[in-house]
Scaffold this active site. Structure first.
Site, PDB file in Angstrom:
ATOM      1  N   TYR A 131     -43.288  19.836 -23.677  1.00  0.00           N
ATOM      2  CA  TYR A 131     -43.489  20.455 -24.985  1.00  0.00           C
ATOM      3  C   TYR A 131     -44.658  19.846 -25.748  1.00  0.00           C
ATOM      4  O   TYR A 131     -44.949  20.271 -26.867  1.00  0.00           O
ATOM      5  CB  TYR A 131     -42.221  20.321 -25.832  1.00  0.00           C
ATOM      6  CG  TYR A 131     -41.213  21.398 -25.572  1.00  0.00           C
ATOM      7  CD1 TYR A 131     -40.566  21.473 -24.355  1.00  0.00           C
ATOM      8  CD2 TYR A 131     -40.899  22.353 -26.525  1.00  0.00           C
ATOM      9  CE1 TYR A 131     -39.634  22.457 -24.096  1.00  0.00           C
ATOM     10  CE2 TYR A 131     -39.975  23.337 -26.276  1.00  0.00           C
ATOM     11  CZ  TYR A 131     -39.343  23.383 -25.063  1.00  0.00           C
ATOM     12  OH  TYR A 131     -38.415  24.364 -24.815  1.00  0.00           O
ATOM     13  N   LYS A 162     -34.195  13.513 -13.971  1.00  0.00           N
ATOM     14  CA  LYS A 162     -34.528  13.857 -12.584  1.00  0.00           C
ATOM     15  C   LYS A 162     -35.396  12.719 -12.024  1.00  0.00           C
ATOM     16  O   LYS A 162     -36.463  12.941 -11.438  1.00  0.00           O
ATOM     17  CB  LYS A 162     -35.269  15.204 -12.548  1.00  0.00           C
ATOM     18  CG  LYS A 162     -35.474  15.790 -11.162  1.00  0.00           C
ATOM     19  CD  LYS A 162     -34.206  16.367 -10.560  1.00  0.00           C
ATOM     20  CE  LYS A 162     -34.472  16.908  -9.158  1.00  0.00           C
ATOM     21  NZ  LYS A 162     -33.237  17.327  -8.490  1.00  0.00           N
ATOM     22  N   ASP A 186     -29.773  18.669 -12.213  1.00  0.00           N
ATOM     23  CA  ASP A 186     -29.214  19.810 -11.482  1.00  0.00           C
ATOM     24  C   ASP A 186     -27.717  19.620 -11.252  1.00  0.00           C
ATOM     25  O   ASP A 186     -26.908  20.546 -11.425  1.00  0.00           O
ATOM     26  CB  ASP A 186     -29.963  20.049 -10.164  1.00  0.00           C
ATOM     27  CG  ASP A 186     -30.235  18.775  -9.387  1.00  0.00           C
ATOM     28  OD1 ASP A 186     -30.388  17.717 -10.025  1.00  0.00           O
ATOM     29  OD2 ASP A 186     -30.302  18.817  -8.151  1.00  0.00           O
ATOM     30  N   ASP A 243     -33.608  21.607 -23.717  1.00  0.00           N
ATOM     31  CA  ASP A 243     -33.746  23.006 -24.116  1.00  0.00           C
ATOM     32  C   ASP A 243     -32.823  23.892 -23.290  1.00  0.00           C
ATOM     33  O   ASP A 243     -32.118  24.760 -23.813  1.00  0.00           O
ATOM     34  CB  ASP A 243     -35.214  23.420 -23.912  1.00  0.00           C
ATOM     35  CG  ASP A 243     -35.488  24.829 -24.394  1.00  0.00           C
ATOM     36  OD1 ASP A 243     -34.823  25.260 -25.348  1.00  0.00           O
ATOM     37  OD2 ASP A 243     -36.362  25.492 -23.808  1.00  0.00           O
TER      38      ASP A 243
END
Lengths: 337, 119
Positions: A125, A172, A205, A229
């Site tokens: 972002y 991640k 995930d 988000d």
């Protein structure tokens, strides 16, 4: 009773009618708020040449707290998001998105009570994008130590103040070892100040899969901007959709409370949309302002109106207008007084 | 005719007219927001500086804004430039003592900016 001065940003599309309904309810709760209305969004472009006029910025800077209706963000091309600009200008680094099951909205889960803490100012972002050849685009994922540490610190402090037991970091880092690795390291460092809180981490995930299989296992989640988000909307979906999802953007000196859904321009002026998301954001704002009694009163009345299903909007199976739903909540508050 | 998905994808490529118009410089400094006086960098002029994606020069900067020691400094060209002009520009920056972590050339594609602006 102290008077609060709050900037009201009605936004666009259905925003103004939603915000009027929410104001009706909040004003009826007994809290003393002086509302100062300011403009934001695409409508400002023609008038001022910007989505976020200086007058609006100055008013928010003065009042330190704002309640915001939905705005429209152009996709792909065009102007930058007014929402993101607000977060950047005031460095509203903590996006707090509770996902709590509303009793009357039936879902297959028994209990969901998750608070998401989304880092709100960096990651992809940061909007640093380039076409590096005529067929390759790149976007820099910017993760910084202070940016990561402060959202973790904020989350731990919030958890401690609100009796929460577990804070997990979502990442991640197995693949993005530098960026997400830094985020995770900063989280662990911040955790050292809060030994009473259980910590853990979960790969993003896997977190998605766990959220839809067994959401009750999660308490508080700390996430970088992009995962935040996505997962905050996933959590909102688990508890009834964006129509009931509150949001707060909090910085060191300024806070803006807002619904996270869109402005639904095709319904503008029809007074049929559900104002609950802005209303529950307003409830968050009242708790932030230490107006807990007023917040509890509104929440209780809102749940009661939803439970009766006589004066609810079309999205939850009723025929009430935005105003009729708001008035029913006001009537319920007065009836219980 | 394309026979694989990869070949089919390549066949859709649209060539664009590319023109060099500036450079984003990523500068590391502990001295706060850098300053680059006009006229000291040949055909390049600093247009804005951002920190973590937020514009910090010119214009309003919230006193609340937390900055890190890494600034994106956008230099736009004031005339037609080529890669040699960029080489010279980088050399001038280095000689003036600026420690930069990366440079990204800015192009237009068919006349459209192929880079984002800062918030």
């Amino acid at each position: 009773m102290a008077q609060h001065v709050v900037t009201m940003l009605p936004g666009e599309g259905t925003g103004p009618e939603i915000c009027e309904a929410v104001r009706l309810v909040i004003d009826a709760s007994g809290v003393d708020i002086k509302w100062e209305y300011e403009e934001i969004g695409l409508g400002c472009l023609e008038k001022y040449g910007t989505l976020l006029p200086d007058k609006t910025i100055k008013n928010i800077a003065k009042n330190k707290v704002a309640l915001k209706g939905p705005t429209t963000t152009p996709i792909g091309t065009g102007h930058k998001s007014a929402n993101v600009t607000l977060r950047k200008v005031f460095d509203l680094f903590a996006n707090v998105r509770p996902a709590k099951l509303i009793p009357v909205l039936k879902r297959p889960w028994d209990t969901i009570d998750i608070i998401n803490f989304r880092e709100n100012t960096e990651d992809s972002y940061a909007a640093i994008e380039h076409m590096v050849s005529d067929e390759v685009a790149q976007c820099l994922k910017v993760i910084t130590w202070p940016g990561s540490y402060r959202i973790a610190d904020f989350a731990f402090q919030w958890a401690k103040a609100n009796g929460r037991k577990k804070v997990y970091c979502v990442h991640k880092a197995n693949i993005m070892k530098m960026t997400d690795g830094l985020f995770l390291d900063a989280f662990r460092e911040a955790a050292k100040k809060y030994p009473e809180i259980e910590i853990g981490d979960v790969i993003v995930d896997n977190c998605c899969m766990q959220l839809v299989r067994n959401p009750a296992q999660f308490d508080c989640l700390v996430l970088p901007n992009l995962y935040g988000d996505i997962l905050t909307d996933l959590c909102a979906g688990l508890v009834g959709g964006l129509g009931f999802a509150p949001g707060a953007n909090i910085g060191d000196n300024c806070s803006i409370f807002e619904a996270v859904h869109g402005s639904a321009p095709k319904y503008a002026g029809m007074k049929k949309v559900n104002p609950s998301a802005v209303l529950v954001s307003g409830i968050m704002m009242l708790r932030w302002l230490k107006e807990t009694a007023a917040a509890d009163r509104i929440e209780k009345a809102m749940f009661a109106v939803l439970d009766e299903r006589k004066h609810v909007t079309y999205d939850v199976g009723g025929t009430a207008t935005t105003d009729e739903y708001a008035q029913a909540i006001v009537d319920k508050m007065h009836a219980k007084a | 005719m394309a026979t694989t998905f990869s070949e089919a994808a390549r066949a859709t490529r649209k060539k664009k007219e590319i023109k060099l118009v500036g450079v984003d410089m990523y500068i590391v400094t502990e001295q706060g927001i850098p300053t680059f006086p006009d006229g000291e960098f040949g055909p390049f002029k600093c247009e804005f500086i951002s920190n973590r994606g937020t514009k910090v020069w010119p214009g309003f900067v919230s006193p609340d804004l937390m900055m890190v020691n890494w600034y994106r400094c956008r230099f736009m060209s004031t005339r037609d430039v080529n890669d040699s002009d960029v080489d010279t520009f980088l050399s001038v920056l280095t000689k003036k003592g600026w420690w930069w972590s990366a440079a990204q050339k800015l192009w237009t594609h068919d006349g459209e900016a192929a880079y984002s602006k800062a918030y």
